[in-house]
Design an enzyme around this catalytic site. Structure first.
Site, PDB file in Angstrom:
ATOM      1  N   GLY A  58      -1.082  13.113   4.029  1.00 30.75           N
ATOM      2  CA  GLY A  58      -0.383  13.352   3.071  1.00 30.75           C
ATOM      3  C   GLY A  58       0.608  14.607   3.176  1.00 30.75           C
ATOM      4  O   GLY A  58       0.566  15.246   4.123  1.00 30.75           O
ATOM      5  N   CYS A  85      -4.632  13.676   9.961  1.00 30.74           N
ATOM      6  CA  CYS A  85      -3.540  14.655   9.520  1.00 30.74           C
ATOM      7  C   CYS A  85      -4.089  15.279   8.040  1.00 30.74           C
ATOM      8  O   CYS A  85      -5.127  16.019   8.370  1.00 30.74           O
ATOM      9  CB  CYS A  85      -2.301  13.758   9.144  1.00 30.74           C
ATOM     10  SG  CYS A  85      -0.841  15.167   9.273  1.00 30.74           S
ATOM     11  N   TYR A  86      -3.491  15.095   7.142  1.00 36.63           N
ATOM     12  CA  TYR A  86      -3.987  15.855   6.104  1.00 36.63           C
ATOM     13  C   TYR A  86      -5.494  15.640   5.747  1.00 36.63           C
ATOM     14  O   TYR A  86      -6.354  16.331   5.198  1.00 36.63           O
ATOM     15  CB  TYR A  86      -3.163  15.519   4.680  1.00 36.63           C
ATOM     16  CG  TYR A  86      -3.530  16.234   3.476  1.00 36.63           C
ATOM     17  CD1 TYR A  86      -3.439  17.586   3.415  1.00 36.63           C
ATOM     18  CD2 TYR A  86      -4.369  15.541   2.488  1.00 36.63           C
ATOM     19  CE1 TYR A  86      -3.679  18.391   2.117  1.00 36.63           C
ATOM     20  CE2 TYR A  86      -4.729  16.235   1.265  1.00 36.63           C
ATOM     21  CZ  TYR A  86      -4.489  17.461   1.176  1.00 36.63           C
ATOM     22  OH  TYR A  86      -5.122  18.052  -0.044  1.00 36.63           O
ATOM     23  N   HIS A 173      -0.951  11.096  14.095  1.00 34.48           N
ATOM     24  CA  HIS A 173      -0.944   9.971  13.409  1.00 34.48           C
ATOM     25  C   HIS A 173      -1.292   8.944  14.365  1.00 34.48           C
ATOM     26  O   HIS A 173      -0.627   8.447  14.842  1.00 34.48           O
ATOM     27  CB  HIS A 173       0.321   9.695  12.732  1.00 34.48           C
ATOM     28  CG  HIS A 173       0.506  10.588  11.488  1.00 34.48           C
ATOM     29  ND1 HIS A 173       0.188  10.129  10.339  1.00 34.48           N
ATOM     30  CD2 HIS A 173       1.034  11.755  11.335  1.00 34.48           C
ATOM     31  CE1 HIS A 173       0.244  10.930   9.315  1.00 34.48           C
ATOM     32  NE2 HIS A 173       1.008  12.068  10.035  1.00 34.48           N
ATOM     33  N   GLU A 175      -1.956   5.853  13.624  1.00 34.16           N
ATOM     34  CA  GLU A 175      -1.507   4.425  13.095  1.00 34.16           C
ATOM     35  C   GLU A 175      -0.090   4.203  13.459  1.00 34.16           C
ATOM     36  O   GLU A 175       0.376   2.930  13.394  1.00 34.16           O
ATOM     37  CB  GLU A 175      -1.640   4.453  11.753  1.00 34.16           C
ATOM     38  CG  GLU A 175      -0.713   5.100  10.638  1.00 34.16           C
ATOM     39  CD  GLU A 175      -1.052   6.776  10.658  1.00 34.16           C
ATOM     40  OE1 GLU A 175      -1.796   7.158  11.580  1.00 34.16           O
ATOM     41  OE2 GLU A 175      -0.533   7.399   9.611  1.00 34.16           O
ATOM     42  N   SER A 228       7.506 -23.392  -3.055  1.00 36.14           N
ATOM     43  CA  SER A 228       8.828 -23.051  -2.868  1.00 36.14           C
ATOM     44  C   SER A 228       9.321 -23.455  -1.676  1.00 36.14           C
ATOM     45  O   SER A 228      10.752 -23.515  -1.271  1.00 36.14           O
ATOM     46  CB  SER A 228       9.222 -21.533  -2.910  1.00 36.14           C
ATOM     47  OG  SER A 228       8.419 -20.859  -1.856  1.00 36.14           O
ATOM     48  N   GLY A 229       8.400 -24.250  -0.748  1.00 34.02           N
ATOM     49  CA  GLY A 229       8.922 -24.352   0.637  1.00 34.02           C
ATOM     50  C   GLY A 229       8.525 -23.171   1.410  1.00 34.02           C
ATOM     51  O   GLY A 229       8.556 -23.371   2.599  1.00 34.02           O
ATOM     52  N   GLY A 230       8.263 -21.826   0.984  1.00 31.18           N
ATOM     53  CA  GLY A 230       8.126 -20.742   1.530  1.00 31.18           C
ATOM     54  C   GLY A 230       6.385 -20.863   2.278  1.00 31.18           C
ATOM     55  O   GLY A 230       5.728 -21.519   1.721  1.00 31.18           O
ATOM     56  N   VAL A 231       6.158 -19.800   3.029  1.00 33.36           N
ATOM     57  CA  VAL A 231       4.801 -19.646   3.532  1.00 33.36           C
ATOM     58  C   VAL A 231       3.755 -19.330   2.513  1.00 33.36           C
ATOM     59  O   VAL A 231       2.713 -19.877   2.571  1.00 33.36           O
ATOM     60  CB  VAL A 231       4.908 -18.195   4.576  1.00 33.36           C
ATOM     61  CG1 VAL A 231       3.531 -18.471   5.176  1.00 33.36           C
ATOM     62  CG2 VAL A 231       5.842 -18.756   5.754  1.00 33.36           C
ATOM     63  N   ASP A 232       3.972 -18.405   1.711  1.00 33.99           N
ATOM     64  CA  ASP A 232       3.080 -17.918   0.753  1.00 33.99           C
ATOM     65  C   ASP A 232       2.485 -18.919  -0.048  1.00 33.99           C
ATOM     66  O   ASP A 232       1.189 -19.124  -0.264  1.00 33.99           O
ATOM     67  CB  ASP A 232       3.722 -16.528  -0.097  1.00 33.99           C
ATOM     68  CG  ASP A 232       4.126 -15.660   0.913  1.00 33.99           C
ATOM     69  OD1 ASP A 232       3.574 -15.755   1.978  1.00 33.99           O
ATOM     70  OD2 ASP A 232       4.917 -14.763   0.449  1.00 33.99           O
ATOM     71  N   SER A 233       3.524 -19.628  -0.766  1.00 33.02           N
ATOM     72  CA  SER A 233       3.002 -20.531  -1.710  1.00 33.02           C
ATOM     73  C   SER A 233       2.316 -21.713  -0.939  1.00 33.02           C
ATOM     74  O   SER A 233       1.384 -22.285  -1.712  1.00 33.02           O
ATOM     75  CB  SER A 233       4.165 -21.282  -2.706  1.00 33.02           C
ATOM     76  OG  SER A 233       5.310 -21.709  -1.985  1.00 33.02           O
ATOM     77  N   ALA A 234       2.633 -22.102  -0.157  1.00 30.19           N
ATOM     78  CA  ALA A 234       2.274 -23.176   0.848  1.00 30.19           C
ATOM     79  C   ALA A 234       0.869 -22.866   1.335  1.00 30.19           C
ATOM     80  O   ALA A 234      -0.258 -23.728   0.904  1.00 30.19           O
ATOM     81  CB  ALA A 234       3.022 -23.428   2.153  1.00 30.19           C
ATOM     82  N   LYS A 379       1.202 -10.447   5.338  1.00 30.14           N
ATOM     83  CA  LYS A 379       1.890 -11.486   5.577  1.00 30.14           C
ATOM     84  C   LYS A 379       1.486 -12.055   6.948  1.00 30.14           C
ATOM     85  O   LYS A 379       1.268 -13.569   7.048  1.00 30.14           O
ATOM     86  CB  LYS A 379       3.289 -11.319   5.934  1.00 30.14           C
ATOM     87  CG  LYS A 379       4.491 -12.446   6.029  1.00 30.14           C
ATOM     88  CD  LYS A 379       4.830 -12.802   4.712  1.00 30.14           C
ATOM     89  CE  LYS A 379       5.797 -13.826   4.759  1.00 30.14           C
ATOM     90  NZ  LYS A 379       6.372 -14.202   3.273  1.00 30.14           N
TER      91      LYS A 379
END
Ligand code: XMP
Length: 524
Positions: A58, A85-86, A173, A175, A228-234, A379
């Site tokens: 933080g 860290c914080y 950090h 990460e 939509s043809g995109g990954v997420d909706s498919a 994603k």
């Protein structure tokens, strides 16, 4: 509990930009993780039955007025805790150690020196290795019972652990990629100190999400999903299809602004892989009418958006006509992802909305309950689940493509002839980039037709007066910022030669070498 799949590792967000990244890293270790605000009470935290807590970094000093504090009770819940860290300092403070102002600020890559054998978290690493630091205050004395495992010039206690209490922490950090051993340290804490199994696998995720959708929609509910043809909706549609079969109808609007092969890909590959019921709405003529004479980018986007909603409405009405008498569609499937949920500050849960708030304009009397099976996923996890569900690589590996499609890649009026030209050029660019093995290097590569610009050329024995196309290859992690991709010259040459030879009307290929900012990825 709502949406709980595995017992989560909760990342307590102390206001760092890193909290989401930490959750990603935990998930990369195949352990489920969620971000929660630091204002969550001990009771709220306990109710989530976390497998462990990670206290994030933080911006503040624990001594600052108004600094986000850690309720010491959180550390009494018997939950394994890792501080970063914080979060490391807040944990020290709450457990009775000392955080002091050493006057030494460390920022950036810093050598970390192991103490003795480095304990469980840092064992068998080089005795001095680089980590990423960003702090002012430092822990000067570890809490009772904790072993100091590493130190730096500016941080007398740079890491500590106590296996008996199942707690550990680091000042740096872990990460970020600048801490090359960071992921190893996090994993050692999670698996060896906290004893968490690494079973957040795509197969388990898919199975649990399908179960959840089944519970939400029940035995009789019906759902629709705009593809939509995109990954997420498919992937969202594939999950829901797995759960409720043909009580899901997918609607795909062909607005004529698609790339070569896209409609066929959805109609053939998506349906073959999932068995989903698909309605394709052929709306090309309606869109072309609405786009006639429109050149201003925002006007174009609005025209496309509005017509899209009208098309979707008409398609939904059609779905209902085909369903058994008296049927209603109560559920709308959306491909919302976890970063959207975190960024909008929402908790988990499902919302009933008037669909026009979301889809943007369905009639007021149509209310849907949202089904968002991907709202806990990043994603890359969506892609992994898609593969698990048997979706073809052409769909799960797809690069992003904007909703308004090729409409915003024609600078000038959108006409069927211009779309034809752009589709041909785009197909060549995509094919050659794929052949060169660059699909994973490139975020996306819009091809833009400068339809209002003409350039003189010489082809064969004659003068031509055609149009340029722009190649806009970009590299990005999230599309918020981007750099232009350094594509090898021989690949550029091949694309340029093929486009100018094979696509009538184009006599020039130019390369966009602008990063974002200042340029956006799309030209309109
Ligand atoms: P810009 O041009 O804003 O694009 O740098 C960032 C990312 O978003 C995509 N994009 C869109 N996606 N509807 C979408 O679904 C849109 O209207 C839209 N406009 C841009 C763009 O392709 C890039 O990945």
């Amino acid at each position: 509990m709502e949406n709980q799949l595995h017992r989560p590792v909760l990342v307590v967000d102390f206001g760092a930009q890193y909290a989401q990244l930490i959750a990603r890293r935990v998930r990369e270790a195949r352990i489920y993780s969620e971000v929660i605000p630091h204002t969550a009470t001990p009771a709220e935290i306990a109710a989530k039955q976390p497998a462990a807590l990670i206290l994030s970094g933080g911006p503040s000093s624990v001594y600052e007025d108004g600094a986000p504090s850690l309720d010491p009770e959180v550390l009494q819940l018997g939950i394994p805790v890792f501080g970063i860290c914080y979060g490391f300092q807040a944990m020290t403070h709450a457990l009775g150690g000392t955080v002091g102002k050493t006057g030494i600020r460390e920022y950036g890559r810093t050598p970390l020196n192991l103490v003795a054998d480095g304990g469980i978290t840092h064992r068998e690493l080089e005795s001095t290795h680089m980590v990423w630091m960003s702090h002012g205050d430092s822990v000067t004395a570890a809490p009772d019972g904790f072993t100091v495992t590493a130190t730096t010039e500016g941080a007398p206690v740079a890491a500590f652990e106590c296996a008996a209490k199942q707690m550990a922490g680091v000042q740096y950090h872990p990460e970020v990629l600048h801490s090359p051993h960071g992921q190893e340290i996090l994993v050692r804490f999670l698996t060896e100190i906290a004893g968490i199994p690494q079973d957040w696998t795509p197969a388990n995720i898919a199975e649990e999400l399908v179960d959840k959708v089944r519970q939400q929609i029940g035995e009789h509910g019906r759902a629709i999903c705009g593809l939509s043809g995109g990954v997420d909706s498919a992937v969202a549609a594939a999950l829901v299809q797995r759960a409720i079969g043909d009580r899901l109808t997918c609607v795909f609007v062909d607005h004529g602004l698609l790339r070569a092969g896209e409609r066929e890909q959805v109609e053939r590959d998506f349906v073959a892989a999932t068995g989903a019921k698909l309605v394709t709405a052929d709306e090309v003529d309606n869109f072309m009418r609405k786009l006639a004479g429109v050149t201003e980018p925002e006007a174009k986007r609005k025209a496309i958006g509005a017509e899209f909603i009208r098309s979707f409405e008409r398609a939904v009405a059609g779905v209902l006509e085909d369903a058994p008498a008296g049927s209603t569609v109560e559920y709308l499937v959306q491909g919302t992802l976890y970063p959207d949920v975190v960024e909008s500050g929402e908790g988990s849960g499902t919302a009933t909305i008037k669909s026009h708030h979301n889809v943007g304009g369905l009639p007021d009397d149509v209310e849907f309950t949202l089904v968002e099976p991907l709202r806990l996923l990043f994603k890359d996890e969506v892609r992994a689940v898609g593969r698990e569900l048997g979706l073809p690589e052409e769909i799960v590996g797809r690069q992003p493509f904007p909703g308004p499609g090729l409409g915003i890649r024609i600078i000038g009026e959108v006409t069927p002839e211009r779309l034809e030209i752009l589709r041909a050029a785009d197909l060549i660019a995509r094919t050659e980039l794929t052949n060169a093995g660059l699909d994973n290097t490139i975020w996306q590569c819009p091809v833009v037709l400068l339809a209002d610009v003409r350039s003189v050329g010489v082809q064969g024995d004659g003068r031509t007066y055609g149009h340029p196309v722009v190649l806009r290859p970009v590299t990005s992690e999230d599309a918020m910022t981007a750099d232009w991709t350094r594509i090898p010259y021989d690949v550029l040459e091949k694309i340029s030669t093929r486009i100018t030879n094979e696509v009538d009307g184009i006599n020039r290929v130019v390369l966009d070498v602008t990063s974002k900012p200042p340029g956006t990825i799309e030209w309109e």
